[in-house]
Design a protein around this motif. Structure first.
Motif, PDB file in Angstrom:
ATOM      1  N   TYR A 156      -1.481  11.649   2.127  1.00  0.00           N
ATOM      2  CA  TYR A 156      -0.584  10.498   2.273  1.00  0.00           C
ATOM      3  C   TYR A 156      -0.359  10.171   3.740  1.00  0.00           C
ATOM      4  CZ  TYR A 156       3.550   7.564   1.811  1.00  0.00           C
ATOM      5  OH  TYR A 156       4.439   6.522   1.902  1.00  0.00           O
ATOM      6  N   GLN A 157      -0.144  11.214   4.560  1.00  0.00           N
ATOM      7  CA  GLN A 157       0.058  10.982   5.996  1.00  0.00           C
ATOM      8  C   GLN A 157      -1.200  10.415   6.646  1.00  0.00           C
ATOM      9  OE1 GLN A 157       1.309  14.821   7.420  1.00  0.00           O
ATOM     10  NE2 GLN A 157       3.496  14.462   6.904  1.00  0.00           N
ATOM     11  N   SER A 158      -2.364  10.859   6.190  1.00  0.00           N
ATOM     12  CA  SER A 158      -3.619  10.327   6.733  1.00  0.00           C
ATOM     13  C   SER A 158      -3.772   8.846   6.403  1.00  0.00           C
ATOM     14  CB  SER A 158      -4.806  11.127   6.177  1.00  0.00           C
ATOM     15  OG  SER A 158      -4.731  12.474   6.579  1.00  0.00           O
ATOM     16  N   VAL A 159      -3.426   8.517   5.156  1.00  0.00           N
ATOM     17  CA  VAL A 159      -3.511   7.103   4.752  1.00  0.00           C
ATOM     18  C   VAL A 159      -2.567   6.242   5.591  1.00  0.00           C
ATOM     19  CG1 VAL A 159      -3.053   5.482   2.869  1.00  0.00           C
ATOM     20  CG2 VAL A 159      -4.287   7.600   2.421  1.00  0.00           C
ATOM     21  N   VAL A 160      -1.354   6.743   5.769  1.00  0.00           N
ATOM     22  CA  VAL A 160      -0.375   5.997   6.562  1.00  0.00           C
ATOM     23  C   VAL A 160      -0.856   5.821   7.999  1.00  0.00           C
ATOM     24  CG1 VAL A 160       1.957   6.068   7.537  1.00  0.00           C
ATOM     25  CG2 VAL A 160       1.583   6.666   5.134  1.00  0.00           C
ATOM     26  N   THR A 161      -1.340   6.931   8.580  1.00  0.00           N
ATOM     27  CA  THR A 161      -1.833   6.868   9.962  1.00  0.00           C
ATOM     28  C   THR A 161      -2.994   5.890  10.085  1.00  0.00           C
ATOM     29  OG1 THR A 161      -1.179   9.164  10.323  1.00  0.00           O
ATOM     30  CG2 THR A 161      -2.781   8.217  11.859  1.00  0.00           C
ATOM     31  N   PHE A 162      -3.925   5.899   9.114  1.00  0.00           N
ATOM     32  CA  PHE A 162      -5.076   4.996   9.162  1.00  0.00           C
ATOM     33  C   PHE A 162      -4.641   3.534   9.115  1.00  0.00           C
ATOM     34  CE2 PHE A 162      -7.998   2.356   6.697  1.00  0.00           C
ATOM     35  CZ  PHE A 162      -9.095   2.368   7.532  1.00  0.00           C
ATOM     36  N   PHE A 163      -3.764   3.218   8.179  1.00  0.00           N
ATOM     37  CA  PHE A 163      -3.344   1.819   8.030  1.00  0.00           C
ATOM     38  C   PHE A 163      -2.529   1.346   9.231  1.00  0.00           C
ATOM     39  CE2 PHE A 163      -4.442   2.225   3.516  1.00  0.00           C
ATOM     40  CZ  PHE A 163      -5.008   0.977   3.293  1.00  0.00           C
ATOM     41  N   LEU A 164      -1.685   2.228   9.761  1.00  0.00           N
ATOM     42  CA  LEU A 164      -0.897   1.824  10.928  1.00  0.00           C
ATOM     43  C   LEU A 164      -1.786   1.598  12.145  1.00  0.00           C
ATOM     44  CD1 LEU A 164       2.252   4.128  10.655  1.00  0.00           C
ATOM     45  CD2 LEU A 164       2.106   1.661  10.239  1.00  0.00           C
ATOM     46  N   GLN A 180       0.816  -1.211   0.000  1.00  0.00           N
ATOM     47  CA  GLN A 180       0.000   0.000   0.000  1.00  0.00           C
ATOM     48  C   GLN A 180       0.852   1.265   0.000  1.00  0.00           C
ATOM     49  OE1 GLN A 180      -3.301   0.288  -0.309  1.00  0.00           O
ATOM     50  NE2 GLN A 180      -3.122   2.512  -0.260  1.00  0.00           N
ATOM     51  N   PHE A 181       1.865   1.308   0.866  1.00  0.00           N
ATOM     52  CA  PHE A 181       2.693   2.496   0.946  1.00  0.00           C
ATOM     53  C   PHE A 181       3.495   2.708  -0.341  1.00  0.00           C
ATOM     54  CE2 PHE A 181       2.909   1.996   5.841  1.00  0.00           C
ATOM     55  CZ  PHE A 181       1.628   2.530   5.936  1.00  0.00           C
ATOM     56  N   THR A 182       3.957   1.619  -0.909  1.00  0.00           N
ATOM     57  CA  THR A 182       4.716   1.746  -2.165  1.00  0.00           C
ATOM     58  C   THR A 182       3.836   2.283  -3.288  1.00  0.00           C
ATOM     59  OG1 THR A 182       6.140  -0.086  -1.519  1.00  0.00           O
ATOM     60  CG2 THR A 182       6.114   0.507  -3.851  1.00  0.00           C
ATOM     61  N   ALA A 183       2.620   1.712  -3.372  1.00  0.00           N
ATOM     62  CA  ALA A 183       1.712   2.167  -4.430  1.00  0.00           C
ATOM     63  C   ALA A 183       1.308   3.617  -4.209  1.00  0.00           C
ATOM     64  CB  ALA A 183       0.474   1.275  -4.472  1.00  0.00           C
ATOM     65  N   THR A 184       1.056   4.011  -2.980  1.00  0.00           N
ATOM     66  CA  THR A 184       0.633   5.381  -2.683  1.00  0.00           C
ATOM     67  C   THR A 184       1.761   6.368  -2.936  1.00  0.00           C
ATOM     68  OG1 THR A 184      -0.856   4.520  -0.983  1.00  0.00           O
ATOM     69  CG2 THR A 184      -0.389   6.874  -0.919  1.00  0.00           C
ATOM     70  N   ALA A 185       2.980   5.965  -2.599  1.00  0.00           N
ATOM     71  CA  ALA A 185       4.119   6.867  -2.762  1.00  0.00           C
ATOM     72  C   ALA A 185       4.350   7.244  -4.219  1.00  0.00           C
ATOM     73  CB  ALA A 185       5.375   6.235  -2.175  1.00  0.00           C
ATOM     74  N   PHE A 186       3.985   6.347  -5.151  1.00  0.00           N
ATOM     75  CA  PHE A 186       4.221   6.615  -6.570  1.00  0.00           C
ATOM     76  C   PHE A 186       3.027   7.289  -7.243  1.00  0.00           C
ATOM     77  CE2 PHE A 186       7.504   3.439  -5.859  1.00  0.00           C
ATOM     78  CZ  PHE A 186       8.565   3.986  -6.557  1.00  0.00           C
ATOM     79  N   MET A 187       2.062   7.680  -6.463  1.00  0.00           N
ATOM     80  CA  MET A 187       0.930   8.431  -7.031  1.00  0.00           C
ATOM     81  C   MET A 187       1.289   9.918  -7.025  1.00  0.00           C
ATOM     82  SD  MET A 187      -2.300   6.503  -5.260  1.00  0.00           S
ATOM     83  CE  MET A 187      -3.450   7.608  -6.057  1.00  0.00           C
ATOM     84  N   PRO A 188       1.513  10.535  -8.194  1.00  0.00           N
ATOM     85  CA  PRO A 188       2.012  11.920  -8.220  1.00  0.00           C
ATOM     86  C   PRO A 188       0.985  12.948  -7.782  1.00  0.00           C
ATOM     87  CG  PRO A 188       1.509  11.154 -10.435  1.00  0.00           C
ATOM     88  CD  PRO A 188       1.357   9.971  -9.523  1.00  0.00           C
ATOM     89  N   THR A 189      -0.280  12.606  -7.802  1.00  0.00           N
ATOM     90  CA  THR A 189      -1.310  13.596  -7.496  1.00  0.00           C
ATOM     91  C   THR A 189      -1.706  13.626  -6.031  1.00  0.00           C
ATOM     92  OG1 THR A 189      -3.021  11.989  -8.044  1.00  0.00           O
ATOM     93  CG2 THR A 189      -2.260  13.422  -9.827  1.00  0.00           C
ATOM     94  N   ILE A 190      -1.199  12.707  -5.218  1.00  0.00           N
ATOM     95  CA  ILE A 190      -1.622  12.647  -3.818  1.00  0.00           C
ATOM     96  C   ILE A 190      -0.900  13.713  -3.004  1.00  0.00           C
ATOM     97  CG2 ILE A 190       0.073  10.934  -3.130  1.00  0.00           C
ATOM     98  CD1 ILE A 190      -2.089   9.757  -1.269  1.00  0.00           C
ATOM     99  N   ALA A 191      -1.664  14.389  -2.177  1.00  0.00           N
ATOM    100  CA  ALA A 191      -1.084  15.428  -1.328  1.00  0.00           C
ATOM    101  C   ALA A 191      -0.380  14.794  -0.126  1.00  0.00           C
ATOM    102  CB  ALA A 191      -2.183  16.378  -0.851  1.00  0.00           C
ATOM    103  N   VAL A 192       0.534  15.584   0.435  1.00  0.00           N
ATOM    104  CA  VAL A 192       1.290  15.081   1.585  1.00  0.00           C
ATOM    105  C   VAL A 192       0.371  14.807   2.759  1.00  0.00           C
ATOM    106  CG1 VAL A 192       3.099  15.659   3.254  1.00  0.00           C
ATOM    107  CG2 VAL A 192       3.376  16.292   0.858  1.00  0.00           C
TER     108      VAL A 192
END
Length: 267
Positions: free
Chosen positions: A38-46, A23-35
């Protein structure tokens, strides 16, 4: 029917780590995602992963605790059952359990014929009085161990009981009079072979036993009480004749009895 198989904690951890890495790898390579996104997604999954792992750990710990409690309960029940049927000094069946097993063996549907050996340590009171109760207990344990070993070789399906203080009873399902006498002789010789010193009045100078044997062939002839009475009468005769011998009940005596050291062989 739906069956739910819970995943063990270490497998759950490995799966969650792999999913997070993807998930993190795929999200990191999305150029349109805001920081911030991205941090919200990381926090949610963790957070979700931590909660899932904690739940899995608590469930597994609860299962292990339940298993240990069940195991402890089973062991406690087994110990209680053993205490109810075994003599604590010898490990043989006790007199209380004789009533249960005797009803099964000597009932009308029992495995007739049934042999019985009634054994008594010769001059045990004198041994106990002169050597002390601790040595007396040791003597009883050694004698019972020798009885158990002799039965293991000669009649594995036999049931041995501590009948009284220094008295022992052996029930032999399916044993003929000859087989019962033969086993009684084997037990007597096994006890003598221990060579336990005995300061009593007997000429042998070692611990010996007297044995009375009897065999019940008819389920209508009085059952266990009659069988024990016949064996007791034979034991009394062995003691009357001088101890350290095997005597059979009159109805079941064979040309081989009595068995006594120095006796002339049967014709």
């Amino acid at each position: 029917m739906t069956v739910i198989q819970r995943v063990r904690v270490h497998f759950a951890l490995a799966g969650i780590l792999a999913a997070l890495a993807v998930q993190f790898t795929a999200t990191a390579f999305m150029p349109t995602i805001a920081v911030d996104s991205y941090q919200s997604v990381v926090t949610f999954f963790l957070t979700a992963s931590a909660l899932l792992l904690m739940a899995s750990f608590l469930l597994e710990r609860g299962e292990r605790s339940s298993f240990l409690l069940r195991l402890r309960g089973d062991l406690l029940r087994a110990e209680i059952e053993d205490n109810a049927r075994l003599d604590h000094l010898t490990g043989l069946f006790n007199r209380r359990y004789l009533a249960v097993m005797g009803a099964m063996l000597a009932g009308r549907d029992g495995p007739y014929p049934i042999g019985a050996l009634l054994l008594d340590i010769d001059h045990f009171k004198h041994f106990n009085d002169t050597q002390g109760h601790l040595e007396g207990d040791r003597c009883i344990r050694l004698v019972s161990d020798a009885i158990r070993a002799a039965l293991r070789e000669g009649c594995p399906n036999a049931a041995a009981f501590r009948f009284g203080g220094e008295e022992f009873l052996v029930l032999l399902p399916g044993a003929t009079p000859v087989a019962t006498q033969t086993l009684g002789k084997g037990v007597r010789h096994a006890i003598k072979a221990l060579g336990l010193p005995h300061p009593g009045p007997g000429p042998a100078g070692i611990v010996t036993i007297s044995v009375g044997t009897a065999v019940a062939v008819d389920p209508n002839a009085g059952g266990l009480d009659a069988l024990l009475a016949a064996a007791d009468a034979a034991l009394y005769e062995a003691k009357r004749l001088g101890r350290n011998r095997v005597c059979g009940a009159p109805a079941t005596a064979t040309p081989h009895s009595p068995d006594v050291d120095g006796a002339a062989p049967a014709p």
